[in-house]
Write a protein that holds these residues in place. Structure first.
Motif, PDB file in Angstrom:
ATOM      1  N   ASP A 113       0.832  -1.215  -0.038  1.00  0.00           N
ATOM      2  CA  ASP A 113      -0.070   0.163   0.071  1.00  0.00           C
ATOM      3  C   ASP A 113       0.755   1.199   0.064  1.00  0.00           C
ATOM      4  OD1 ASP A 113      -2.587  -1.028  -0.143  1.00  0.00           O
ATOM      5  OD2 ASP A 113      -2.607  -1.511   2.189  1.00  0.00           O
ATOM      6  N   GLN A 114       2.211   1.164   0.588  1.00  0.00           N
ATOM      7  CA  GLN A 114       3.123   2.348   0.237  1.00  0.00           C
ATOM      8  C   GLN A 114       3.523   2.568  -1.016  1.00  0.00           C
ATOM      9  OE1 GLN A 114       3.380   3.881   3.400  1.00  0.00           O
ATOM     10  NE2 GLN A 114       4.976   5.296   3.351  1.00  0.00           N
ATOM     11  N   TYR A 149      -6.138  -1.378  13.713  1.00  0.00           N
ATOM     12  CA  TYR A 149      -6.078  -0.158  12.710  1.00  0.00           C
ATOM     13  C   TYR A 149      -4.742  -0.321  12.005  1.00  0.00           C
ATOM     14  CZ  TYR A 149     -10.213   2.140  14.922  1.00  0.00           C
ATOM     15  OH  TYR A 149     -11.255   2.318  15.435  1.00  0.00           O
ATOM     16  N   ILE A 150      -3.774  -0.885  12.730  1.00  0.00           N
ATOM     17  CA  ILE A 150      -2.336  -0.716  12.029  1.00  0.00           C
ATOM     18  C   ILE A 150      -2.025  -2.182  11.689  1.00  0.00           C
ATOM     19  CG2 ILE A 150      -0.013   0.078  12.586  1.00  0.00           C
ATOM     20  CD1 ILE A 150      -1.134   2.035  14.765  1.00  0.00           C
ATOM     21  N   GLN A 151      -1.489  -2.104  10.497  1.00  0.00           N
ATOM     22  CA  GLN A 151      -0.728  -3.650   9.886  1.00  0.00           C
ATOM     23  C   GLN A 151       0.670  -3.315   9.962  1.00  0.00           C
ATOM     24  OE1 GLN A 151      -2.571  -6.659   8.839  1.00  0.00           O
ATOM     25  NE2 GLN A 151      -0.576  -7.314   8.950  1.00  0.00           N
ATOM     26  N   LEU A 152       1.421  -4.377  10.581  1.00  0.00           N
ATOM     27  CA  LEU A 152       2.879  -4.483  10.890  1.00  0.00           C
ATOM     28  C   LEU A 152       3.490  -5.688   9.823  1.00  0.00           C
ATOM     29  CD1 LEU A 152       5.585  -3.572  12.167  1.00  0.00           C
ATOM     30  CD2 LEU A 152       5.019  -5.490  13.951  1.00  0.00           C
ATOM     31  N   ALA A 211       6.132  -0.801   6.198  1.00  0.00           N
ATOM     32  CA  ALA A 211       6.213  -1.773   7.382  1.00  0.00           C
ATOM     33  C   ALA A 211       5.127  -1.402   8.257  1.00  0.00           C
ATOM     34  CB  ALA A 211       7.443  -1.419   8.162  1.00  0.00           C
ATOM     35  N   LEU A 212       4.599  -0.260   8.337  1.00  0.00           N
ATOM     36  CA  LEU A 212       3.260   0.168   9.159  1.00  0.00           C
ATOM     37  C   LEU A 212       2.462   0.847   8.000  1.00  0.00           C
ATOM     38  CD1 LEU A 212       5.183   1.647  12.163  1.00  0.00           C
ATOM     39  CD2 LEU A 212       3.917  -0.484  12.312  1.00  0.00           C
ATOM     40  N   PHE A 217      -7.363   1.014   4.947  1.00  0.00           N
ATOM     41  CA  PHE A 217      -7.152   1.355   3.317  1.00  0.00           C
ATOM     42  C   PHE A 217      -6.471   0.169   2.701  1.00  0.00           C
ATOM     43  CE2 PHE A 217      -4.065   3.439   0.354  1.00  0.00           C
ATOM     44  CZ  PHE A 217      -5.070   3.870  -0.479  1.00  0.00           C
ATOM     45  N   ARG A 218      -6.110  -1.034   3.319  1.00  0.00           N
ATOM     46  CA  ARG A 218      -5.376  -2.156   2.830  1.00  0.00           C
ATOM     47  C   ARG A 218      -6.248  -2.760   1.543  1.00  0.00           C
ATOM     48  NH1 ARG A 218      -3.747  -7.851   5.622  1.00  0.00           N
ATOM     49  NH2 ARG A 218      -1.858  -7.960   4.898  1.00  0.00           N
ATOM     50  N   PHE A 219      -5.268  -2.729   0.566  1.00  0.00           N
ATOM     51  CA  PHE A 219      -5.525  -3.363  -0.795  1.00  0.00           C
ATOM     52  C   PHE A 219      -6.909  -2.722  -1.549  1.00  0.00           C
ATOM     53  CE2 PHE A 219      -3.970  -7.482   1.566  1.00  0.00           C
ATOM     54  CZ  PHE A 219      -2.791  -7.163   1.153  1.00  0.00           C
ATOM     55  N   LYS A 220      -7.210  -1.597  -1.222  1.00  0.00           N
ATOM     56  CA  LYS A 220      -8.418  -0.985  -1.555  1.00  0.00           C
ATOM     57  C   LYS A 220      -8.158  -0.328  -2.957  1.00  0.00           C
ATOM     58  CE  LYS A 220     -11.544   0.230   2.154  1.00  0.00           C
ATOM     59  NZ  LYS A 220     -12.105   1.108   2.966  1.00  0.00           N
TER      60      LYS A 220
END
Length: 347
Positions: A113-114, A149-152, A211-212, A217-220
């Protein structure tokens, strides 16, 4: 005090670092950074991406510094002379540092996503690091849940310490940090406790890599498919000034506003970031320009487009037209009179 960077003389306050002075100069003289963050105290000196060559220490001691210096933690001296973009040593070392950072970093850009606003991606793109000499197995970590909320993604982490510094200085109770040493060092939570304080989402904005990331929003969508808009709302916890990333009329994600160095201007709370995804809840101020040159805006439409004018005269153009006719005649099965007759018939 005065300092010279790539031939440009600037006057700065005592205690200013070489990096801060270079940002006053601007342009290619500004070294890249991965760990330094001007909004956080005691931040920098970890990644060595901002190395510069000091050719003159000061007026009192004009000797050059034998080793390259990290510009983010090196204070300026009166009469100091520095080479940044004009130093072959510094440029070669920055390429080596970026190659080192990519040793364990996975090729996740197609699914990360970054991608498009990643500082490491920009660093590799600018330095031309498209090959790897590393043949050993990459360092990997098991997935770890640090909250809703946060993916590591520890496999992508470069240990810049930004998120740790932010948690120390912005949140009342820090539950994550760096554990382990050397190649086993990693960002982790204290006995797998979740990061759930009101300003924890800001670790997403300060992280230079993927990394964070934001779970909401992941993969949207890809960031270059979204249009950023400045917006604000009345909030009792923070300033409420944010950037809305919209796809059509839908708000895909909410982030803090960033300056030209890709650093957060004002940190925002989790309520504004995660819980208000309707455009009606915000006062939209207008479209936002990109903070700095990045992979996301290689073809930035906000930059002025100048028409290209070829400086030539009529004789040159006439000669080119005659050459074109000559080539056409040589490749044609008809002679000149037959071609003229065909042309009149078509008219």
């Amino acid at each position: 005090m005065k300092i010279t960077i790539d031939g440009h003389i600037v006057d700065v306050e005592p205690g200013t670092t070489i990096l801060q002075a270079a940002r006053v100069v601007g342009g290619d003289s500004v070294p890249p950074t991965m760990c330094y963050y001007s909004k956080l105290k005691d931040c920098g000196g970890k990644c060595r991406c901002c190395l510069v060559e000091v050719t003159k220490g000061s007026e009192r001691d004009p000797r050059p510094m034998p080793k390259l210096q990290p510009s983010c933690v090196t204070a300026v001296q009166e009469g100091m002379e520095v080479k940044s973009a004009t130093s072959e040593r510094a440029i070669k070392s920055r390429r080596a540092v970026s190659e080192f950072l990519l040793i364990n970093h996975p090729l996740d850009c197609p699914v990360c996503d970054q991608a498009g606003e990643c500082d490491l991606q920009n660093l590799a793109y600018g330095n031309g690091n498209f090959k790897s000499r590393y043949v050993e197995p990459k360092r990997t970590f098991e997935p770890e849940n640090i909250g809703p909320y946060i993916q590591l993604h520890m496999n992508r982490c470069i240990l810049c310490y930004r998120c740790v510094k932010l948690a120390d200085q912005l949140t009342p109770e820090r539950v994550h940090g760096v554990v382990g040493r050397g190649d086993h060092a990693q960002i982790s939570t204290y006995i797998e406790r979740a990061i759930d304080n009101d300003f924890s989402g800001n670790v997403i904005d300060v992280c230079p890599v993927g990394a964070l990331t934001d779970k909401t929003f992941r993969f949207k969508s890809r960031v270059w498919f979204n249009k950023p808009f400045n917006a604000h709302r009345h909030c009792t916890k923070c300033s409420g000034k944010v950037t809305l990333w919209m796809f059509g009329d839908a708000v895909q994600r909410v982030t803090a506003r960033k300056d030209q160095w890709h650093e957060v201007e004002e940190f925002i709370c989790n309520e504004c970031r995660f819980e208000h995804k309707n455009a009606e809840e915000w006062t939209i101020e207008g479209p936002r320009k990109f903070e700095k040159p990045s992979v996301i805006n290689v073809n930035n439409y906000t930059e002025p487009i100048h028409k290209v004018k070829i400086e030539t005269d009529d004789l040159v153009l006439e000669g080119r037209e005659q050459d074109r006719k000559k080539i056409s005649m040589e490749n044609s099965p008809y002679d000149e009179n037959e071609l003229e007759a065909i042309k009149k018939t078509r008219e």
